[in-house]
Design a protein around this motif. Structure first.
Motif, PDB file in Angstrom:
ATOM      1  N   GLU A  74      31.587  30.980  33.082  1.00 13.43           N
ATOM      2  CA  GLU A  74      32.936  31.482  33.281  1.00 13.43           C
ATOM      3  C   GLU A  74      32.889  32.764  34.111  1.00 13.43           C
ATOM      4  O   GLU A  74      31.818  33.374  34.270  1.00 13.43           O
ATOM      5  N   PRO A  75      34.026  33.202  34.671  1.00 15.63           N
ATOM      6  CA  PRO A  75      34.054  34.498  35.350  1.00 15.63           C
ATOM      7  C   PRO A  75      33.436  35.588  34.476  1.00 15.63           C
ATOM      8  O   PRO A  75      33.644  35.618  33.270  1.00 15.63           O
ATOM      9  N   VAL A  76      32.682  36.457  35.107  1.00 14.17           N
ATOM     10  CA  VAL A  76      31.862  37.397  34.343  1.00 14.17           C
ATOM     11  C   VAL A  76      32.691  38.438  33.596  1.00 14.17           C
ATOM     12  O   VAL A  76      32.238  39.008  32.606  1.00 14.17           O
ATOM     13  N   ILE A  77      33.907  38.715  34.059  1.00 18.23           N
ATOM     14  CA  ILE A  77      34.827  39.552  33.297  1.00 18.23           C
ATOM     15  C   ILE A  77      36.174  38.829  33.232  1.00 18.23           C
ATOM     16  O   ILE A  77      36.505  38.059  34.131  1.00 18.23           O
ATOM     17  N   PRO A  78      36.945  39.058  32.187  1.00 15.93           N
ATOM     18  CA  PRO A  78      38.227  38.363  32.066  1.00 15.93           C
ATOM     19  C   PRO A  78      39.309  39.008  32.922  1.00 15.93           C
ATOM     20  O   PRO A  78      39.280  40.196  33.212  1.00 15.93           O
ATOM     21  N   THR A  79      40.258  38.188  33.340  1.00 14.90           N
ATOM     22  CA  THR A  79      41.472  38.676  33.968  1.00 14.90           C
ATOM     23  C   THR A  79      42.566  38.698  32.913  1.00 14.90           C
ATOM     24  O   THR A  79      42.830  37.681  32.269  1.00 14.90           O
ATOM     25  N   VAL A  80      43.179  39.848  32.719  1.00 20.81           N
ATOM     26  CA  VAL A  80      44.203  39.999  31.693  1.00 20.81           C
ATOM     27  C   VAL A  80      45.489  40.471  32.355  1.00 20.81           C
ATOM     28  O   VAL A  80      45.512  41.505  33.032  1.00 20.81           O
ATOM     29  N   PHE A  81      46.558  39.699  32.177  1.00 23.61           N
ATOM     30  CA  PHE A  81      47.868  40.097  32.686  1.00 23.61           C
ATOM     31  C   PHE A  81      48.561  40.927  31.608  1.00 23.61           C
ATOM     32  O   PHE A  81      48.697  40.502  30.467  1.00 23.61           O
TER      33      PHE A  81
END
Length: 442
Positions: free
Chosen positions: A422-429
């Motif tokens: 998975e992407p190495v860091i999360p995207t948080v809205f």
């Protein structure tokens, strides 16, 4: 990139039919905000690399409709006279922000924010996407390859495997993502990228013997040249190479066979002949996985072509360009978004920050509508590229190269793993007041 006076027709027909219809409806001048982003990364990738910003800004400067472009549109009845009148005077007068070139990005990252009237923004869609989708794909692949190389230099040599102008763009994207040199001379001229190249098998085959070919190359280019040693028998060629060039021969190149086994055999042979400083360069359809497999072999450099210029299995970054806000009849900006199944977007002008912990490591990508608060060490990711029509974001490709090195070093170590993940860091809205414990610092 192309040797054209104008870049305005590097676009899709429907951009201008939308412009025509909006002019007819009286909505063309509505204030609008477009956003370029990717809904996801290519399968298994852990980060993407921003590339193409400099090329986009160069193309934007030449995005004007001169007499030849207007004549073509008129002759083929692409648009009506009213639209032609508008296009004759077209100059982008809005503002653009974006992730700085060389930075990394993740799903949902607003790589480009374009603000102006609807008509002046919408006709930039294809120009932006065609440049960024290609360059981001190549740079993302190049970053994986240079990480797998572990500090050993990588040479971009894919010009013969792609369109002639894509080759120049690919060389630039690869260089900003860590490649040391390119074989493409036009990339060297336009962007100051170091170029390198020696000879192919045809040069050896031209001569009556391999010995004659090696002698001609050494006498012409000097002892620091790289000799291609697998046209015939590798062991015989290595011995001839050292006999002719001496123990100070620059390098030998392997382009076929079991590269791991051959590298060990050639290294042992070179050392036995006293050529301990002679380097071994390998080529032959390498990608990041092949480079990683050679990590334990005595290899000093890698030449990469086809896999690099085709994005190593991901030839496009999958970016899209969507309207996220526009003015209503009163002039008030309202958020708009697609609700299509599997292609939904999030309305509103975005802002982006990267949460950085006390050790300087990225922990998350914070995307919000309105300013996104954060700690002092967090990164504001959007930088001005165009202000009221004036291009302000042009920078040397070496600046993007340095930035990529810095940003990659800020990612968790697992970012460079080649196994799918998975992407190495999360995207948080987030809204204007995100949960303060979301990325609590340890």
């Amino acid at each position: 990139m192309l040797p054209l006076v104008s870049t305005a027709l590097l676009t899709d027909h429907y951009e201008l039919t939308m412009a025509r219809s909006a002019l007819h409806a009286g909505t063309a001048s509505r204030r609008s905000i477009f956003e370029m982003f990717g809904r996801r990364l290519p399968e298994g990738r852990r980060y993407g690399v921003v590339a193409g910003t400099g090329r986009f800004l160069e193309a934007l400067a030449d995005f004007t409709f001169g007499p030849e472009e207007i004549d073509h549109l008129a002759q083929h009845r692409v648009v009506d006279d009213a639209t032609l009148d508008y296009l004759r005077e077209y100059r982008f007068g809005g503002s653009i922000w974006g992730y700085a070139e060389g930075d990394v990005y993740f799903p949902g990252s607003p790589l480009l924010i374009v603000e102006g009237t609807f008509i002046e923004c919408v006709i930039l869609e294809t120009l932006a996407l065609s440049i960024f989708n290609h360059d981001c794909a190549v740079a993302s692949a190049a970053s994986r390859m240079t990480s797998a190389a572990g500090g050993r230099p990588c040479i971009e040599m894919g010009s013969r495997r792609t369109h002639e102008w894509s080759a120049v763009a690919s060389a630039r994207a690869a260089y900003l993502a860590g490649f040391a040199t390119t074989s493409n001379l036009e990339a060297g001229r336009r962007y100051g990228i170091p170029t390198a190249g020696t000879s192919a098998h045809s040069f050896t085959l031209l001569h009556d013997s391999e010995e004659d070919a090696f002698r001609a190359q050494v006498e012409s280019l000097g002892r620091e040249t790289t000799l291609l040693v697998d046209t015939y028998d590798v062991a015989d060629a290595v011995e001839r190479a050292v006999t002719i060039a001496g123990t100070n021969l620059g390098a030998v190149r392997l382009d076929s066979g079991d590269l791991v086994a051959q590298a060990h055999e050639v290294r042992a042979q070179l050392d036995a002949l006293g050529a301990t400083s002679t380097r071994i360069v390998v080529t032959s359809d390498l990608d990041e996985y092949a480079i990683a497999a050679l990590a334990a072999a005595p290899v000093d450099g890698y030449g990469v072509g086809t896999s690099l210029v085709t994005g190593s299995g991901a030839p496009t970054a999958g970016l899209v360009y969507k309207l996220v806000s526009r003015a209503d009849d009163s002039g008030t900006l309202i958020d708009v978004a697609k609700a299509s199944k599997d292609k939904a977007s999030i309305g509103g002008r975005k802002y982006a920050r990267r949460a950085i912990d006390e050790n300087g490591i990225a922990r998350g990508e914070l995307i919000g509508i309105g300013e996104v608060p954060g700690a002092a060490e967090d990164l504001d990711l959007l930088v001005p590229l165009v202000q009221d029509g004036a291009i302000v974001g042009i920078e040397p490709v070496d600046a993007a190269r340095d930035r990529h090195r810095e940003r990659l070093a800020q990612l968790p170590r697992r970012a460079t793993r080649l196994s799918k993940g998975e992407p190495v860091i999360p995207t948080v809205f987030v809204d204007e007041h995100p949960d303060p414990t979301l990325f609590a610092r340890r």
